[in-house]
Scaffold this motif. Sequence first.
Motif: not given
Length: 449
Positions: A347-357, A423-433
């Motif tokens: 969970l934690a690294p996935s949230l980090t990736v989403l926050s950066l995206s 689902g509310r944290a879902r990435s809307t597109g773009g390059r994910v780090v």
Amino acid sequence: MFLTGFAALAVVPTLPTAARDLDGVSLFPVVAGCFVTASLLGGVVGGHWADRAGARRPLAAGVVLAVVTLVVSGVSTSIWQLAAGRFLDGLAAGMVAVSVNAAIGQAYPERLRPRALALMSSCWIIPSLVGPPLAGLVSEWWSWRAVFLGLAVLTLLPSLALVVVLRGPSLPEGAPPDDHPSRPPLLIAAVVSLGAALGQYGVSGWDVRHLLFVAGGLGLLVVFAPRLLPVGTWSAARGLPATVMLRGLSSGTYFTVEALIPLMLINERGAPAVLIGLAFTGAAVVWAGASWVQGRMESRPRHLLVAVGALVMAVAVGLAVVGTFNRGPVLIAASAMLLAAVGMGLLAPSLTVLSLSHSPSGRLGHTSGAMQTSQNLGQVTVMALAFATLNTCVAMGASTMAGYGAAFGLLLLPPLLIALLAGRARSTGGRVVAAVHADEPSLTGSGSD
């Protein structure tokens, strides 16, 4: 970072024993919460200091303060002195964590930052394997004080050497001038830390005086905490606000489990300190393993990994509830720590990736700061609610184990809410780090390769 990780992972398993010897078990929420509340303030102080004058000075100050805190805690004659030591330790840890990330950003070109961040995370591997069980052995065979004072001796010379290395111009060459107002954020962070501390003390008892502390702390958090977070965080607005909120809920659940289970096993089930140390080691190892796994699942939507990790944590909390039954083996409750770490590793690294995206261009540092603030607030809030539930049950005449069961039952709500809102944290597109594979709680990276 190696010394920081070793000290952090070795000290935590000894705290329940120290609280018991100092006749302060009822104030354990204060001891456990002081570190978190202070690290919130330390992160803001270190970040603004690094922005104004470079990362060298706050990093050196944090390292020296970390040694001092070990001595303060090691010679504690009361639970309040131990709490003061943990507060100073949290202040130092917040400064060091933010300063290290700022130093990497200031000293390395963008293409090398992921390697530097990965190196920082790898520094936690050996401490997670050696620190907790060794601390448990020293605490059981000798004294918990020897753990604190021994770490102070071991870290003194390396810390002084680091201070010498960090001597030099305080502002990095080519750094922008100081145009960041520092007082308002620092004052807000200090008020938020004060509110969190008042709440932690308030839940340690059940009378009018303690309730007033809870009310005062809650009022400060409600008024000032939103100023440190993105707009819409409390309502889990789609995008970055929801991601920040989920980070707070997940960290609050995990670290409350990590605080309650050792306290219950040592004080109610008579479990040896060595077992607690092994549980912490196992949790750190499986966290890293789960983080490595999610790092290889590049094609999976990150918000789904968040939901899966949350459900795994919910199962772990269920195991903790089962572990409160006196007739069950202590290993059931201890294993809940390991399973919860698996959930956090996903969970934690996935949230980090989403926050950066979700982060706007040029605001990665601000976003990382918001994530760390939410993490600390989540730990303080969820832990306070859990201990309040425990103390309320005991005050109403229920057995202590029934109180622990009710507290763990309360902890089922945050991971289920995370799974529902992922689902509310879902990435809307773009390059994910890509996230750093270990993604230790206070070492969130913001570089890209």
